[in-house]
Design a protein around this motif. Sequence first.
Motif, short mmCIF file in Angstrom:
data_model
loop_
_atom_site.label_atom_id
_atom_site.label_comp_id
_atom_site.label_asym_id
_atom_site.label_seq_id
_atom_site.Cartn_x
_atom_site.Cartn_y
_atom_site.Cartn_z
N PRO A 89 57.09 -8.87 46.98
CA PRO A 89 57.05 -9.17 48.41
C PRO A 89 58.46 -9.21 49.00
O PRO A 89 59.38 -9.79 48.42
N GLY A 90 58.62 -8.58 50.13
CA GLY A 90 59.94 -8.48 50.75
C GLY A 90 60.26 -7.04 51.08
O GLY A 90 59.49 -6.12 50.78
N ARG A 91 61.43 -6.86 51.66
CA ARG A 91 61.84 -5.53 52.15
C ARG A 91 62.95 -4.98 51.25
O ARG A 91 63.99 -5.62 51.08
N THR A 92 62.72 -3.78 50.72
CA THR A 92 63.69 -3.12 49.84
C THR A 92 64.19 -1.84 50.49
O THR A 92 63.40 -1.00 50.91
N GLY A 93 65.51 -1.71 50.60
CA GLY A 93 66.12 -0.48 51.11
C GLY A 93 66.53 0.40 49.95
O GLY A 93 67.35 0.01 49.12
N LEU A 94 65.92 1.58 49.85
CA LEU A 94 66.21 2.51 48.76
C LEU A 94 67.25 3.51 49.25
O LEU A 94 66.99 4.28 50.18
N ILE A 95 68.45 3.49 48.63
CA ILE A 95 69.53 4.37 49.05
C ILE A 95 69.94 5.25 47.87
O ILE A 95 69.54 5.02 46.73
N GLY A 96 70.78 6.24 48.14
CA GLY A 96 71.26 7.15 47.10
C GLY A 96 71.76 8.43 47.72
O GLY A 96 71.51 8.71 48.90
N LEU A 97 72.48 9.21 46.95
CA LEU A 97 73.03 10.47 47.43
C LEU A 97 71.91 11.46 47.73
O LEU A 97 70.81 11.38 47.15
N ASN A 98 72.18 12.41 48.64
CA ASN A 98 71.23 13.50 48.85
C ASN A 98 70.97 14.21 47.53
O ASN A 98 71.90 14.51 46.79
N GLY A 99 69.70 14.47 47.24
CA GLY A 99 69.35 15.15 46.01
C GLY A 99 69.15 14.23 44.83
O GLY A 99 68.80 14.70 43.74
N SER A 100 69.32 12.92 45.02
CA SER A 100 69.15 11.99 43.90
C SER A 100 67.68 11.73 43.59
O SER A 100 67.36 11.23 42.51
N GLY A 101 66.78 12.06 44.52
CA GLY A 101 65.35 11.94 44.25
C GLY A 101 64.65 10.81 44.97
O GLY A 101 63.56 10.39 44.58
N LYS A 102 65.24 10.31 46.07
CA LYS A 102 64.64 9.17 46.78
C LYS A 102 63.25 9.52 47.33
O LYS A 102 62.29 8.77 47.12
N SER A 103 63.16 10.64 48.04
CA SER A 103 61.86 11.02 48.63
C SER A 103 60.84 11.33 47.54
O SER A 103 59.66 11.00 47.68
N THR A 104 61.30 11.96 46.46
CA THR A 104 60.39 12.26 45.35
C THR A 104 59.87 10.98 44.72
O THR A 104 58.69 10.86 44.39
N HIS A 109 69.13 6.01 55.85
CA HIS A 109 70.59 5.98 55.96
C HIS A 109 70.99 5.20 57.21
O HIS A 109 72.17 5.14 57.57
N ASP A 110 70.01 4.62 57.90
CA ASP A 110 70.23 3.87 59.13
C ASP A 110 70.80 2.49 58.77
O ASP A 110 70.10 1.62 58.26
N ARG A 111 72.08 2.30 59.03
CA ARG A 111 72.75 1.07 58.63
C ARG A 111 72.11 -0.16 59.28
O ARG A 111 71.96 -1.21 58.64
N GLU A 112 71.75 -0.05 60.56
CA GLU A 112 71.16 -1.20 61.23
C GLU A 112 69.82 -1.58 60.62
O GLU A 112 69.49 -2.76 60.51
N LEU A 113 69.05 -0.60 60.20
CA LEU A 113 67.79 -0.88 59.53
C LEU A 113 68.04 -1.54 58.17
O LEU A 113 67.36 -2.50 57.78
N LEU A 114 69.05 -1.05 57.45
CA LEU A 114 69.34 -1.58 56.11
C LEU A 114 69.99 -2.96 56.16
O LEU A 114 70.16 -3.60 55.11
N GLU A 115 70.36 -3.43 57.35
CA GLU A 115 70.82 -4.81 57.51
C GLU A 115 69.64 -5.76 57.69
O GLU A 115 69.84 -6.98 57.81
N ARG A 116 68.42 -5.24 57.67
CA ARG A 116 67.23 -6.06 57.85
C ARG A 116 66.39 -6.14 56.58
O ARG A 116 65.24 -6.58 56.64
N VAL A 117 66.92 -5.69 55.47
CA VAL A 117 66.17 -5.73 54.21
C VAL A 117 66.62 -6.92 53.37
O VAL A 117 67.65 -7.55 53.63
N ASP A 118 65.82 -7.23 52.36
CA ASP A 118 66.12 -8.35 51.45
C ASP A 118 66.78 -7.88 50.17
O ASP A 118 67.36 -8.67 49.43
N GLN A 119 66.67 -6.58 49.89
CA GLN A 119 67.16 -6.04 48.62
C GLN A 119 67.59 -4.58 48.81
O GLN A 119 66.95 -3.85 49.56
N ILE A 120 68.68 -4.20 48.17
CA ILE A 120 69.11 -2.80 48.14
C ILE A 120 68.87 -2.26 46.73
O ILE A 120 69.25 -2.87 45.74
N ALA A 121 68.22 -1.10 46.67
CA ALA A 121 67.99 -0.40 45.41
C ALA A 121 68.75 0.93 45.48
O ALA A 121 68.40 1.79 46.29
N ASP A 122 69.77 1.06 44.65
CA ASP A 122 70.64 2.24 44.69
C ASP A 122 70.24 3.20 43.57
O ASP A 122 70.42 2.90 42.39
#
Length: 534
Positions: A32-47, A198-211
């Motif tokens: 439970p909570g909000r996770t921001g999934l980040i990573g370089l282009n081509g790293s497989g985030k959408s997949t 990649h929206d920084r303002e959106l990623l300031e509203r999450v509880d966890q970053i997953a890189d």
Amino acid sequence: MPTTPQLTCVRLGYTWPDGTRLFDGLDFAAGPGRTGLIGLNGSGKSTLLRLLAGRLTPTSGTVRGTGELGYLPQNVTLDTAQRVDQVLGVDRARAALHAIESGDVADEHFAAVGDDWDVEERTRATLDQLGLTGVDLDRTVGRLSGGQTVLLGLAALLLRRPDVLLLDEPTNNLDLRARERLHAAVAGWSGVLVVVSHDRELLERVDQIADLREGRIASFGGTLSAYEAALAVEQEAAERMVRSAGADVRRQKRELIEANEKSARRASQGRREAERGGAPKILIGARKRRAQETAGRHRGLHEDRLSDARERLAEAETAVRDDDEIRVDLPHTAVPARRRVLELADLELRGGVRASLEVIGPERIALTGANGTGKTTLLDIVAGALEPVSGAVRAQVPLRYLPQRLDLLDESLSILDNVRRLAPTADPQHIRAQLARFLFRKGRPDQLVGSLSGGERFRASLAALMLAEPAPQLLMLDEPTNNLDLASVRQLTSALHSYRGALLVVSHDLPFLRGVGVTRWLALDGELAEVAPR
């Protein structure tokens, strides 16, 4: 007792049909909570999101989720002939409710409504929450803008009240007001949320970053800025380790050279003694063997130490991320402070939109406005791709335009050859040297454009424009941060900082616009007008 919603993948593996392995043993968990999934282009985030959503089947490992799951893909495609209430999934209940209100008390109508007697009020409240107040439930999807389509897809998910919500770049193509609405919806989410953005303002509203990096996920409790601060400390320590390991490698090299020189001196001394004949041959031979054995042991010891030092250096280097910056401080792009750059004289676009503008010197202008107001059309007219209804465009300096679709390059050609198309008289070696400024070094300029990742393609497109003949003194960009990872956005921001010409940028990415040092803010809404800085 209700089960707490969660989403996990264990030892996840995925291989593309051509045999390319993307994930091998990936572990990830989101409670439970909000996770921001980040990573370089081509790293497989959408997949990864498609695997979590069940849209793709893993090659190995498992994906487990509890509760209902909702997924909003990056490119939302809806049937343009459908009505809004059909997309939202409330058409049957709504029709049944209208029938009952008209006096038709058939059992199937009550079954269709169920307990959802406030379906219309609940639907309108959800649409209002996302800024779709004026959207009629009987309107067809084909009459909506691209941004409204994204928000409608999100509204359909919110109405279902899923336990787990997966969003892939949801703020792409949204104007500022729509972004703010989506930010608020994310901030108020109480279930499991995983958002690729990649929206920084959106990623300031999450509880966890997953890189996601090199097939592994590093998780950090906190917002993006907190994660970046922690990462900066980590990278500083990693760079110190690289410097220390590099110094050790150099020291071990010197000691190995000194050991070899000492061994060579001993061997030379032994040969001279043998030539003088001052000792019995048997004794000289024994001394020689002992010297060779000792020298071999010392050489082996130093070689082992050097090998260990190199391994430590390689390990330390893997912990340091590539934070190279693009440099485009090209002298021919500079614009004098009082130079007239561009004039739009009483320009009229389709739909009656009017625009008048004068750009003087190296101004940095942000062009904002709601989706569908004509911002892209205006850039197309300035670039000469479209004709205005009336009025005139007078460009006083060379200009270049980078559209959203990034279709400037020939995919069958290399990066180098694409640049040469726009700079036919430039020396190829000079182009190679300049491409290094855009992080295409060594043999990378010979890579085919068709094989580039999204971030690389953007850099190659920007390089082709900046290195063109003549050099652009006005650069126009249309939503340049769409689909760029955070590292690429940072590189672009740095590049535009060093650019010395004038800028005209259409964007809804406020942190990016602030980062490039915008000097004037304009909004297009029926006419072009100056607005207060954002």
